[in-house]
Design a protein around this motif. Sequence first.
Motif, PDB file in Angstrom:
ATOM      1  N   LEU A 248       0.833  -1.213   0.000  1.00 45.12           N
ATOM      2  CA  LEU A 248       0.000   0.000   0.000  1.00 45.12           C
ATOM      3  C   LEU A 248       0.864   1.258   0.000  1.00 45.12           C
ATOM      4  O   LEU A 248       0.517   2.259  -0.628  1.00 45.12           O
ATOM      5  N   LYS A 249       1.984   1.202   0.729  1.00 45.86           N
ATOM      6  CA  LYS A 249       2.867   2.376   0.782  1.00 45.86           C
ATOM      7  C   LYS A 249       3.375   2.716  -0.618  1.00 45.86           C
ATOM      8  O   LYS A 249       3.643   3.872  -0.932  1.00 45.86           O
ATOM      9  N   LYS A 250       3.486   1.683  -1.458  1.00 48.02           N
ATOM     10  CA  LYS A 250       3.962   1.926  -2.833  1.00 48.02           C
ATOM     11  C   LYS A 250       2.833   2.401  -3.744  1.00 48.02           C
ATOM     12  O   LYS A 250       2.991   3.347  -4.495  1.00 48.02           O
ATOM     13  N   VAL A 251       1.668   1.701  -3.687  1.00 51.12           N
ATOM     14  CA  VAL A 251       0.610   2.019  -4.660  1.00 51.12           C
ATOM     15  C   VAL A 251      -0.265   3.204  -4.255  1.00 51.12           C
ATOM     16  O   VAL A 251      -0.886   3.830  -5.113  1.00 51.12           O
ATOM     17  N   LEU A 252      -0.323   3.507  -2.940  1.00 47.89           N
ATOM     18  CA  LEU A 252      -1.130   4.650  -2.488  1.00 47.89           C
ATOM     19  C   LEU A 252      -0.284   5.541  -1.567  1.00 47.89           C
ATOM     20  O   LEU A 252      -0.589   5.695  -0.379  1.00 47.89           O
ATOM     21  N   PRO A 253       0.796   6.123  -2.099  1.00 50.69           N
ATOM     22  CA  PRO A 253       1.727   6.866  -1.224  1.00 50.69           C
ATOM     23  C   PRO A 253       1.099   8.078  -0.542  1.00 50.69           C
ATOM     24  O   PRO A 253       1.588   8.513   0.506  1.00 50.69           O
ATOM     25  N   LYS A 254       0.008   8.615  -1.090  1.00 49.60           N
ATOM     26  CA  LYS A 254      -0.587   9.827  -0.487  1.00 49.60           C
ATOM     27  C   LYS A 254      -1.806   9.531   0.375  1.00 49.60           C
ATOM     28  O   LYS A 254      -2.370  10.430   0.987  1.00 49.60           O
ATOM     29  N   ALA A 255      -2.222   8.276   0.396  1.00 51.61           N
ATOM     30  CA  ALA A 255      -3.413   7.929   1.181  1.00 51.61           C
ATOM     31  C   ALA A 255      -3.074   7.951   2.669  1.00 51.61           C
ATOM     32  O   ALA A 255      -1.903   7.890   3.054  1.00 51.61           O
ATOM     33  N   LYS A 256      -4.135   8.041   3.515  1.00 48.30           N
ATOM     34  CA  LYS A 256      -3.914   7.978   4.971  1.00 48.30           C
ATOM     35  C   LYS A 256      -4.018   6.511   5.368  1.00 48.30           C
ATOM     36  O   LYS A 256      -5.118   5.957   5.464  1.00 48.30           O
ATOM     37  N   LEU A 257      -2.872   5.864   5.537  1.00 41.56           N
ATOM     38  CA  LEU A 257      -2.868   4.429   5.816  1.00 41.56           C
ATOM     39  C   LEU A 257      -2.977   4.180   7.319  1.00 41.56           C
ATOM     40  O   LEU A 257      -2.224   4.758   8.112  1.00 41.56           O
ATOM     41  N   LEU A 258      -3.944   3.339   7.704  1.00 43.21           N
ATOM     42  CA  LEU A 258      -4.209   3.100   9.134  1.00 43.21           C
ATOM     43  C   LEU A 258      -3.927   1.640   9.478  1.00 43.21           C
ATOM     44  O   LEU A 258      -4.564   0.733   8.929  1.00 43.21           O
ATOM     45  N   GLY A 259      -2.964   1.405  10.382  1.00 42.36           N
ATOM     46  CA  GLY A 259      -2.567   0.041  10.740  1.00 42.36           C
ATOM     47  C   GLY A 259      -3.357  -0.522  11.916  1.00 42.36           C
ATOM     48  O   GLY A 259      -3.566   0.160  12.915  1.00 42.36           O
ATOM     49  N   PHE A 260      -3.786  -1.778  11.804  1.00 38.02           N
ATOM     50  CA  PHE A 260      -4.505  -2.479  12.877  1.00 38.02           C
ATOM     51  C   PHE A 260      -3.793  -3.784  13.200  1.00 38.02           C
ATOM     52  O   PHE A 260      -3.112  -4.348  12.353  1.00 38.02           O
ATOM     53  N   LYS A 261      -4.037  -4.271  14.442  1.00 34.44           N
ATOM     54  CA  LYS A 261      -3.370  -5.520  14.853  1.00 34.44           C
ATOM     55  C   LYS A 261      -4.043  -6.755  14.264  1.00 34.44           C
ATOM     56  O   LYS A 261      -3.412  -7.787  14.119  1.00 34.44           O
ATOM     57  N   SER A 262      -5.339  -6.649  13.980  1.00 32.59           N
ATOM     58  CA  SER A 262      -6.046  -7.839  13.497  1.00 32.59           C
ATOM     59  C   SER A 262      -6.995  -7.470  12.363  1.00 32.59           C
ATOM     60  O   SER A 262      -7.383  -6.310  12.200  1.00 32.59           O
ATOM     61  N   ASN A 263      -7.384  -8.499  11.613  1.00 27.23           N
ATOM     62  CA  ASN A 263      -8.359  -8.312  10.534  1.00 27.23           C
ATOM     63  C   ASN A 263      -9.701  -7.866  11.089  1.00 27.23           C
ATOM     64  O   ASN A 263     -10.381  -7.026  10.496  1.00 27.23           O
TER      65      ASN A 263
END
Length: 273
Positions: free
Chosen positions: A166-181
Amino acid sequence: MKLFSTYFLLVLGLVLAVSALGCRTTLPEKSTDLLHSVQQRDQIIVGTKYDSPPFGYLDKDGQLKGLEVELAHEIAKRLLGDPNKVKFVQVNSSTRVAALNARHVDFVLATMTITPERKQVVNFTEPYYKSAQAIMVRENSGITSINDLADKRVNYVIGTTGEANLKKVLPKAKLLGFKSNTEAFSALSAGRADAFSQDDSILYGFLHEHCDVKVLPDRISEEPYGIAFRKDARSKPLQDAIQKILDDMAKEEYLQGLRQKWVRPAPPTVCAL
Ligand code: GLU
């Protein structure tokens, strides 16, 4: 006195020789081989996810279910003669390699993609499932492709291949990390994010239980799943035995049947009502 010390040395020598022999017989090479340990223990200990439908998840009654859970039982049956000779240990995307290397499990069977980077750290079997990274959005969001997400909030699970992609394909998006699905999905469902990117096969697991979401047609990467073993000589005999079991399963089309049984890409029919 001289006679006594000669006698003493003789006895000491004998004791040392016997104990050296004893050490060799109680610690033969075989007992350090993981296949042998598993056979002696009469149980396999498997690192599995509990949050990844339809591979490893807790059903409504709190029972551990899924494609990988069933696969582990079948491995136990073929290896030890009884499908119940398996103990599951919960892992997630960011803990599975540590759990493996800390010897909490014999191997990891947990939607783990085979990548060149991971191959530096663990050994993989050949793939038993081929997934692909996809994107889920809410049905009414108006989002139809990855191009609509350039500046949106996109969820991912920490420690996944998806995080790096995601960091490569959506570099400007607000990426939000979670511990689980489960947490990443809940945040999407509750409107706290615009999308959730994960393997399509896992997204199908959530799609099958909910009517207000859809999986976009775009695919970001290929995600072949392998069973992961420690990168040491001790694990190799068990890995070889399990690879042989997987090869047999592929020939018998057992793996294909497992995929058809568990992975259902269509939304539940109840949603169309
Ligand atoms: N298969 C991907 C990965 O290994 C995502 C799912 C997961 O983390 O298990 O990173």
